[in-house]
Design an enzyme around this catalytic site. Sequence first.
Site, short mmCIF file in Angstrom:
data_model
loop_
_atom_site.label_atom_id
_atom_site.label_comp_id
_atom_site.label_asym_id
_atom_site.label_seq_id
_atom_site.Cartn_x
_atom_site.Cartn_y
_atom_site.Cartn_z
N GLY A 70 -46.65 109.54 75.21
CA GLY A 70 -47.05 108.18 75.49
C GLY A 70 -48.24 108.23 76.43
O GLY A 70 -48.36 109.16 77.24
N ASN A 71 -49.15 107.27 76.32
CA ASN A 71 -50.26 107.23 77.26
C ASN A 71 -50.82 105.82 77.34
O ASN A 71 -50.79 105.06 76.38
CB ASN A 71 -51.35 108.24 76.88
CG ASN A 71 -51.63 108.28 75.40
OD1 ASN A 71 -52.16 107.33 74.84
ND2 ASN A 71 -51.25 109.36 74.73
N SER A 84 -53.63 114.94 80.81
CA SER A 84 -52.72 115.65 79.93
C SER A 84 -52.03 116.76 80.73
O SER A 84 -52.63 117.39 81.61
CB SER A 84 -53.51 116.15 78.72
OG SER A 84 -53.57 117.51 78.66
N GLY A 85 -50.74 116.94 80.47
CA GLY A 85 -50.00 118.07 81.04
C GLY A 85 -49.58 117.94 82.49
O GLY A 85 -49.28 118.95 83.12
N SER A 125 -54.92 113.72 75.22
CA SER A 125 -55.57 114.16 73.98
C SER A 125 -55.89 112.98 73.06
O SER A 125 -56.64 113.13 72.10
CB SER A 125 -54.68 115.17 73.26
OG SER A 125 -53.40 114.62 73.05
N ASP A 126 -55.32 111.80 73.33
CA ASP A 126 -55.60 110.62 72.50
C ASP A 126 -56.80 109.81 73.01
O ASP A 126 -57.06 108.71 72.51
CB ASP A 126 -54.37 109.70 72.44
CG ASP A 126 -53.24 110.35 71.64
OD1 ASP A 126 -53.54 110.93 70.58
OD2 ASP A 126 -52.08 110.27 72.08
N HIS A 131 -50.33 103.75 73.92
CA HIS A 131 -49.85 104.43 72.71
C HIS A 131 -48.50 105.04 73.01
O HIS A 131 -48.34 105.73 74.03
CB HIS A 131 -50.85 105.52 72.30
CG HIS A 131 -50.37 106.37 71.16
ND1 HIS A 131 -49.92 105.83 69.98
CD2 HIS A 131 -50.26 107.72 71.03
CE1 HIS A 131 -49.57 106.82 69.17
NE2 HIS A 131 -49.76 107.97 69.78
N HIS A 151 -44.65 106.61 70.93
CA HIS A 151 -43.93 106.90 69.69
C HIS A 151 -42.56 106.23 69.77
O HIS A 151 -41.55 106.83 69.42
CB HIS A 151 -43.79 108.40 69.49
CG HIS A 151 -45.09 109.09 69.16
ND1 HIS A 151 -45.15 110.38 68.70
CD2 HIS A 151 -46.37 108.66 69.21
CE1 HIS A 151 -46.43 110.73 68.50
NE2 HIS A 151 -47.19 109.69 68.81
N ASP A 198 -44.04 84.74 69.21
CA ASP A 198 -44.48 84.50 70.58
C ASP A 198 -45.58 85.48 71.01
O ASP A 198 -46.35 85.18 71.92
CB ASP A 198 -43.29 84.62 71.55
CG ASP A 198 -42.42 83.36 71.57
OD1 ASP A 198 -42.94 82.28 71.20
OD2 ASP A 198 -41.24 83.45 71.94
N HIS A 217 -47.70 107.80 61.74
CA HIS A 217 -47.85 108.22 63.13
C HIS A 217 -47.02 107.30 64.03
O HIS A 217 -45.82 107.53 64.17
CB HIS A 217 -49.36 108.25 63.47
CG HIS A 217 -49.68 108.76 64.82
ND1 HIS A 217 -50.98 108.96 65.24
CD2 HIS A 217 -48.90 109.09 65.87
CE1 HIS A 217 -50.97 109.40 66.49
NE2 HIS A 217 -49.72 109.49 66.88
N TYR A 255 -46.14 77.10 77.20
CA TYR A 255 -45.00 77.97 77.39
C TYR A 255 -44.76 78.25 78.87
O TYR A 255 -45.68 78.56 79.61
CB TYR A 255 -45.25 79.28 76.66
CG TYR A 255 -44.04 80.16 76.53
CD1 TYR A 255 -43.06 79.90 75.57
CD2 TYR A 255 -43.88 81.26 77.35
CE1 TYR A 255 -41.97 80.72 75.43
CE2 TYR A 255 -42.77 82.09 77.22
CZ TYR A 255 -41.82 81.81 76.26
OH TYR A 255 -40.75 82.64 76.14
ZN LIG Z 1 -49.22 109.78 68.93
#
Ligand SMILES: [Zn+2]
Length: 229
Positions: free
Chosen positions: A28-29, A45-46, A75-76, A95, A97, A120, A169, A227
């Site tokens: 996740g990032n 990263s890492g 890396s993304d 991002h 998963h 919504d 993905h 709202y």
């Molecule tokens: Zn991914």
Amino acid sequence: MELLRLQTKVLEANLDIVRRGLALYTFGNASGIDRQAGLVAIKPSGVPYEQMTPADMVVCELDGKIVDGRLKPSSDLDTHLELYRAFPSIGGVVHTHSEFATAWAQAGRSIPAFGTTHADYFHGPVPVTEELSAEEIEGNYVLNTGKAIVRRFRDLDPIAMPAVLVAGHAPFCWGKTPMDAVQNAVVLETVARMALYTAILCPDGSGISQALLDRHYLRKHGANASYGQ
Ligand SMILES: [Zn+2]
């Protein structure tokens, strides 16, 4: 915006992804952008989440040139940058998963607007990209993932639809701020789970009417948003 403030916001968003159960290990990032300075901060990263500090968030220009940070960026990064370049109104990208949204992405299916929880936040079905070609995968894969998203949004407004499923993905979400993007990722995961159950119970269901979709989306996001008042 002061650089450290941007880095702090981005760190908070990255930690929130984990708190909300959206990230398995380091899958996740989150990133954020200071539009005036033209600078993006993203998770390194890492580095274990428990040890991350604001200064660990890697800062780069919109073309990817690193300006601050001794660590390597997520890396993304190139996908995030492509989204910032194509969608000038967004301020944060996330991002993950997360399980249910990823299931729809793996099925190559958009998430229908089955109810008002969906409406919504997302003004229509959450779209899925085309699969990347072998050339796109073997070439600059991460950048090409961003380009596939941007192609899918040719006729879509990224503010009215702050999420996408990358085929095979997982989801990318965005928002006005990094924390906004996290919220959209959290709601997307809930909506994806509800939609799976709805599709099981009602395989022929096509979703709510345009009138109900508009009523809910516009009361929260329209010019006369009411709202919460
Ligand atoms: Zn991914």
